[in-house]
Write an enzyme that holds these catalytic residues in place. Structure first.
Site, PDB file in Angstrom:
ATOM      1  N   TYR A  63       0.895 -10.163  -4.542  1.00  0.00           N
ATOM      2  CA  TYR A  63       1.436  -8.808  -4.354  1.00  0.00           C
ATOM      3  C   TYR A  63       0.697  -7.819  -5.269  1.00  0.00           C
ATOM      4  CZ  TYR A  63       4.886  -5.052  -3.841  1.00  0.00           C
ATOM      5  OH  TYR A  63       5.504  -3.855  -3.583  1.00  0.00           O
ATOM      6  N   LYS A 104      -1.824  -4.955  -3.642  1.00  0.00           N
ATOM      7  CA  LYS A 104      -1.548  -3.531  -3.871  1.00  0.00           C
ATOM      8  C   LYS A 104      -2.693  -2.880  -4.645  1.00  0.00           C
ATOM      9  CE  LYS A 104       2.564  -2.901  -1.911  1.00  0.00           C
ATOM     10  NZ  LYS A 104       2.650  -2.216  -0.620  1.00  0.00           N
TER      11      LYS A 104
HETATM   12  N1  LIG Z   1      11.426  -1.068  -3.210  1.00  0.00           N
HETATM   13  C1  LIG Z   1      10.605  -1.085  -4.225  1.00  0.00           C
HETATM   14  O1  LIG Z   1      11.015  -1.238  -5.387  1.00  0.00           O
HETATM   15  C2  LIG Z   1       9.127  -0.892  -4.031  1.00  0.00           C
HETATM   16  C3  LIG Z   1       8.353  -0.605  -5.145  1.00  0.00           C
HETATM   17  C4  LIG Z   1       7.004  -0.434  -4.991  1.00  0.00           C
HETATM   18  C5  LIG Z   1       6.416  -0.510  -3.742  1.00  0.00           C
HETATM   19  N2  LIG Z   1       7.192  -0.788  -2.667  1.00  0.00           N
HETATM   20  C6  LIG Z   1       6.511  -0.846  -1.357  1.00  0.00           C
HETATM   21  O2  LIG Z   1       7.081   0.104  -0.499  1.00  0.00           O
HETATM   22  C7  LIG Z   1       6.995  -0.331   0.859  1.00  0.00           C
HETATM   23  C8  LIG Z   1       8.370  -0.286   1.487  1.00  0.00           C
HETATM   24  O3  LIG Z   1       9.270  -1.057   0.703  1.00  0.00           O
HETATM   25  P1  LIG Z   1      10.836  -1.080   0.964  1.00  0.00           P
HETATM   26  O4  LIG Z   1      11.486  -1.257  -0.345  1.00  0.00           O
HETATM   27  O5  LIG Z   1      11.212   0.050   1.834  1.00  0.00           O
HETATM   28  O6  LIG Z   1      10.942  -2.493   1.742  1.00  0.00           O
HETATM   29  P2  LIG Z   1      11.716  -2.892   3.086  1.00  0.00           P
HETATM   30  O7  LIG Z   1      11.672  -4.386   3.091  1.00  0.00           O
HETATM   31  O8  LIG Z   1      13.022  -2.212   3.151  1.00  0.00           O
HETATM   32  O9  LIG Z   1      10.763  -2.313   4.205  1.00  0.00           O
HETATM   33  C9  LIG Z   1       9.542  -2.890   4.539  1.00  0.00           C
HETATM   34  C10 LIG Z   1       9.438  -2.894   6.052  1.00  0.00           C
HETATM   35  O10 LIG Z   1       8.151  -3.425   6.406  1.00  0.00           O
HETATM   36  C11 LIG Z   1       8.342  -4.232   7.540  1.00  0.00           C
HETATM   37  N3  LIG Z   1       7.258  -5.183   7.671  1.00  0.00           N
HETATM   38  C12 LIG Z   1       7.049  -6.307   6.938  1.00  0.00           C
HETATM   39  N4  LIG Z   1       5.983  -6.953   7.372  1.00  0.00           N
HETATM   40  C13 LIG Z   1       5.477  -6.224   8.407  1.00  0.00           C
HETATM   41  C14 LIG Z   1       4.375  -6.373   9.277  1.00  0.00           C
HETATM   42  N5  LIG Z   1       3.544  -7.421   9.160  1.00  0.00           N
HETATM   43  N6  LIG Z   1       4.142  -5.430  10.218  1.00  0.00           N
HETATM   44  C15 LIG Z   1       4.986  -4.380  10.331  1.00  0.00           C
HETATM   45  N7  LIG Z   1       6.053  -4.188   9.558  1.00  0.00           N
HETATM   46  C16 LIG Z   1       6.301  -5.096   8.608  1.00  0.00           C
HETATM   47  C17 LIG Z   1       9.680  -4.917   7.301  1.00  0.00           C
HETATM   48  O11 LIG Z   1      10.243  -5.433   8.495  1.00  0.00           O
HETATM   49  C18 LIG Z   1      10.496  -3.778   6.709  1.00  0.00           C
HETATM   50  O12 LIG Z   1      11.202  -3.054   7.695  1.00  0.00           O
HETATM   51  C19 LIG Z   1       6.372  -1.722   0.805  1.00  0.00           C
HETATM   52  O13 LIG Z   1       4.997  -1.605   1.029  1.00  0.00           O
HETATM   53  C20 LIG Z   1       6.635  -2.163  -0.614  1.00  0.00           C
HETATM   54  O14 LIG Z   1       5.697  -3.106  -1.066  1.00  0.00           O
HETATM   55  C21 LIG Z   1       8.545  -0.973  -2.774  1.00  0.00           C
END
Ligand SMILES: NC(=O)c1ccc[n+]([C@@H]2O[C@H](COP(=O)([O-])OP(=O)(O)OC[C@H]3O[C@@H](n4cnc5c(N)ncnc54)[C@H](O)[C@@H]3O)[C@@H](O)[C@H]2O)c1
Length: 248
Positions: free
Chosen positions: A153, A157
């Protein structure tokens, strides 16, 4: 500052839940035609209902180049692409010896290859129109180390941030900007909920103490930065990474 996207065609990946849903709604509220893409069909339907009648859903695995090409061909010309799909695919931090090839590759497929394949698919039309916006969602994990402890991860990123800078230079001559939002920890998905619980009261208090603004973020905090990068106000900004994390 009033940011509007009247009739702009926007793709948001990972739009079935969390940040992606909030980003999709923020665009729809500002007049955009939103194409919500995800592998989660039920979540997509909820997002599209929240975004209104002009929004469309596309069941799509961003890590599969052929699926990406087919979906973008169906959508047509795109003004704004948000590469938000990502996450840890249910994995937890484990010692390096225990990581299988598919654990490693699965995280790269969605977090890095997906952003590349999507950008590759929308670039020709953006070049033709001499205009376009690509916003990638990375993570504090790509700038420092990951709270999750997941090697792939942090690496994927960081790679996505490199891709942002490289594409900004490649696509800049066509007036296409490519920027990156690096969110801090937000309780927006089952993995971050588990992490939060595992921290216990002391760990949670420490996390909050280390944030300058002394609160956790929300999906709308992340969406707000995406709106800015996608807007005309950001016309002369490209290749940048902004941490949206309450301050470290
Ligand atoms: N929540 C956090 O603390 C956080 C922090 C830093 C970065 N992020 C990043 O932000 C983004 C969104 O995170 P979130 O917290 O909303 O997560 P989430 O799990 O709520 O949403 C991620 C979405 O991506 C979809 N997904 C996964 N694999 C996929 C694929 N191969 N093709 C299409 N869709 C796919 C999932 O079904 C889900 O709906 C991600 O990239 C995550 O790495 C999140």
């Amino acid at each position: 500052m009033n940011i509007g996207f009247d009739n702009k065609v926007v793709i948001v990946t990972g739009a079935a839940h969390g940040f992606g849903r909030a980003i999709a709604q923020n665009f729809a509220d500002r007049g955009a035609v939103v194409h919500a893409c995800d592998i989660n069909a039920d979540g997509l339907e909820e997002t599209v209902a929240l975004c209104g009648p002009r929004a469309k859903s596309h069941i799509l695995d961003v890590g599969q180049r052929a699926q990406v090409q087919a979906a973008v061909a169906q959508i047509g010309d795109v003004d704004i692409l948000v590469n938000n799909a990502g996450g840890v695919r249910g994995q937890v931090g484990r010692p390096i010896e225990e990581i299988s090839e598919s654990d490693w590759q699965g995280i790269f497929d969605v977090n890095l290859s997906g952003a590349f394949f999507m950008s590759q698919a929308v670039a020709p039309a953006m070049k033709r129109k001499q205009a376009g916006r690509i916003v990638n969602i990375s993570s504090g994990a790509g700038l420092g180390i990951s709270l999750t402890g997941i090697q792939a991860y942090a690496s994927a990123k960081a790679g996505q941030i490199g891709l942002t800078r490289q594409l900004a230079h490649e696509l800049g001559p066509w007036n296409i900007t490519v920027n990156n939002v690096a969110p801090g920890f937000v309780r927006s998905n089952p993995s971050t909920e588990k992490q939060w619980d595992a921290m216990g009261e002391e760990g949670q208090a420490r996390l909050l103490q280390n944030i300058a603004l002394k609160r956790l973020g929300t999906a709308d905090d992340i969406a707000a930065m995406v709106m800015f990068f996608a807007s005309d106000q950001a016309n002369w900004i490209t290749g940048q990474v902004i941490s949206v994390d309450g301050g470290k």
